[in-house]
Design an enzyme around this catalytic site. Structure first.
Site, PDB file in Angstrom:
ATOM      1  N   LYS A 190       0.835  -1.207   0.000  1.00 22.98           N
ATOM      2  CA  LYS A 190       0.000   0.000   0.000  1.00 22.98           C
ATOM      3  C   LYS A 190       0.863   1.248   0.000  1.00 22.98           C
ATOM      4  O   LYS A 190       1.882   1.284   0.693  1.00 22.98           O
ATOM      5  CB  LYS A 190      -0.882   0.037   1.256  1.00 22.98           C
ATOM      6  N   SER A 247     -10.047   3.261   5.510  1.00 22.64           N
ATOM      7  CA  SER A 247      -9.106   4.384   5.445  1.00 22.64           C
ATOM      8  C   SER A 247      -9.083   4.976   4.035  1.00 22.64           C
ATOM      9  O   SER A 247      -8.981   6.188   3.871  1.00 22.64           O
ATOM     10  CB  SER A 247      -7.713   3.923   5.866  1.00 22.64           C
TER      11      SER A 247
HETATM   12  N1  COA Z   1     -12.971   0.316  10.728  1.00 21.75           N
HETATM   13  C1  COA Z   1     -12.506   0.983   9.675  1.00 21.75           C
HETATM   14  N2  COA Z   1     -11.742   0.455   8.723  1.00 21.75           N
HETATM   15  C2  COA Z   1     -11.455  -0.837   8.860  1.00 21.75           C
HETATM   16  C3  COA Z   1     -11.905  -1.615   9.922  1.00 21.75           C
HETATM   17  C4  COA Z   1     -12.709  -0.985  10.886  1.00 21.75           C
HETATM   18  N3  COA Z   1     -13.195  -1.639  11.936  1.00 21.75           N
HETATM   19  N4  COA Z   1     -11.451  -2.859   9.766  1.00 21.75           N
HETATM   20  C5  COA Z   1     -10.727  -2.853   8.642  1.00 21.75           C
HETATM   21  N5  COA Z   1     -10.738  -1.633   8.097  1.00 21.75           N
HETATM   22  C6  COA Z   1     -10.128  -1.214   6.838  1.00 21.75           C
HETATM   23  C7  COA Z   1      -8.869  -0.442   7.019  1.00 21.75           C
HETATM   24  O1  COA Z   1      -9.122   0.936   7.144  1.00 21.75           O
HETATM   25  C8  COA Z   1      -8.130  -0.777   5.745  1.00 21.75           C
HETATM   26  O2  COA Z   1      -8.620   0.081   4.726  1.00 21.75           O
HETATM   27  P1  COA Z   1      -7.724   0.452   3.447  1.00 21.75           P
HETATM   28  O3  COA Z   1      -7.493  -0.836   2.712  1.00 21.75           O
HETATM   29  O4  COA Z   1      -8.576   1.396   2.733  1.00 21.75           O
HETATM   30  O5  COA Z   1      -6.438   1.043   3.965  1.00 21.75           O
HETATM   31  C9  COA Z   1      -8.602  -2.212   5.448  1.00 21.75           C
HETATM   32  O6  COA Z   1      -9.808  -2.380   6.119  1.00 21.75           O
HETATM   33  C10 COA Z   1      -7.691  -3.293   5.957  1.00 21.75           C
HETATM   34  O7  COA Z   1      -6.474  -2.792   6.256  1.00 21.75           O
HETATM   35  P2  COA Z   1      -5.690  -2.978   7.619  1.00 21.75           P
HETATM   36  O8  COA Z   1      -6.549  -3.449   8.747  1.00 21.75           O
HETATM   37  O9  COA Z   1      -4.961  -1.731   7.869  1.00 21.75           O
HETATM   38  O10 COA Z   1      -4.823  -4.134   7.271  1.00 21.75           O
HETATM   39  P3  COA Z   1      -3.876  -4.316   6.036  1.00 21.75           P
HETATM   40  O11 COA Z   1      -4.651  -5.077   5.017  1.00 21.75           O
HETATM   41  O12 COA Z   1      -3.233  -3.062   5.599  1.00 21.75           O
HETATM   42  O13 COA Z   1      -2.776  -5.196   6.681  1.00 21.75           O
HETATM   43  C11 COA Z   1      -2.025  -6.959   8.101  1.00 21.75           C
HETATM   44  C12 COA Z   1      -3.131  -6.417   7.244  1.00 21.75           C
HETATM   45  C13 COA Z   1      -1.509  -5.933   9.072  1.00 21.75           C
HETATM   46  C14 COA Z   1      -2.623  -8.079   8.934  1.00 21.75           C
HETATM   47  C15 COA Z   1      -0.936  -7.504   7.176  1.00 21.75           C
HETATM   48  O14 COA Z   1      -0.570  -6.528   6.218  1.00 21.75           O
HETATM   49  C16 COA Z   1       0.312  -7.937   7.885  1.00 21.75           C
HETATM   50  O15 COA Z   1       0.285  -8.815   8.710  1.00 21.75           O
HETATM   51  N6  COA Z   1       1.468  -7.319   7.567  1.00 21.75           N
HETATM   52  C17 COA Z   1       2.750  -7.650   8.143  1.00 21.75           C
HETATM   53  C18 COA Z   1       3.580  -8.496   7.188  1.00 21.75           C
HETATM   54  C19 COA Z   1       3.182  -9.938   7.309  1.00 21.75           C
HETATM   55  O16 COA Z   1       3.334 -10.575   8.316  1.00 21.75           O
HETATM   56  N7  COA Z   1       2.662 -10.485   6.205  1.00 21.75           N
HETATM   57  C20 COA Z   1       2.202 -11.824   6.147  1.00 21.75           C
HETATM   58  C21 COA Z   1       0.786 -11.899   6.666  1.00 21.75           C
HETATM   59  S1  COA Z   1       0.216 -13.583   6.639  1.00 21.75           S
END
Ligand code: COA
Length: 162
Positions: free
Chosen positions: A41, A128
């Protein structure tokens, strides 16, 4: 001590995320909100800015710490000796995506369970990305994000001269 890690990009933190943190912090002795650098992202806010916004809006919760990290979530959870990884669920589509991440994390670090927390119905459509798009196109996001985040979005927009 039961420790939970709530990871996410939080770019920026929304009222939906704060709702999940408020609810979940009551279930664990300690909760670490981990602001991650998601390689797939392109973030609007820096990691430090995002961390600061989450800190500002969770300071009322004594058992919540906010940190940032880059790397594998499973390694971070092991380092924190956490027993749970928290993920918010808004819709069934979230579950489809989250299930595979949860399974991968379980394989990488079997000592932690992924715990899904249901988002409040008034926040199920917030993300977001929606917040950023509406704010940068002059729409009001005052109902969707904390006041400090609303201000930060306005400052970012001004700096970008949009
Ligand atoms: N309210 C508002 N928005 C929410 C929400 C809530 N309750 N729940 C989820 N969202 C939204 C977020 O705003 C985000 O929106 P966006 O895509 O527009 O930015 C989206 O849902 C999900 O994003 P987020 O919760 O920030 O997670 P992510 O997809 O960016 O990352 C991780 C997910 C952190 C679990 C993953 O990237 C990770 O583990 N990274 C570390 C590296 C790693 O270990 N990778 C292997 C994983 S198996």
């Amino acid at each position: 001590m039961k420790v939970a890690v709530y990871p996410g990009s939080f770019d920026p933190v929304t009222n939906g995320h704060i709702d999940i943190i408020n609810k979940t912090s009551k279930l664990f002795d300690k909760m670490v909100v981990a602001v991650i650098h998601n390689v797939s992202k392109k973030a609007l806010f820096t990691l430090a800015e995002r961390e600061e916004m989450v800190k500002e809006n969770t300071k009322h919760l004594d058992n919540v710490n906010v940190e940032s990290f880059s790397g594998l979530l499973a390694d971070y959870v092991r380092q924190k000796q956490a027993c749970a990884i928290i993920r918010g669920l808004r819709t069934a589509a979230d579950f489809e995506y989250e299930m595979y991440i949860a399974m991968a994390n379980k394989t990488l670090y079997p000592s932690a369970e992924t715990v899904f927390v249901l988002a409040d119905s008034k926040y199920i459509y917030i993300s977001s990305s929606i917040v950023k798009e509406v704010a940068l196109l002059n729409g009001s996001v005052a109902e969707l994000v904390p006041e400090s985040v609303n201000k930060a979005l306005a400052l970012k927009k001004a700096a970008m001269k949009i």
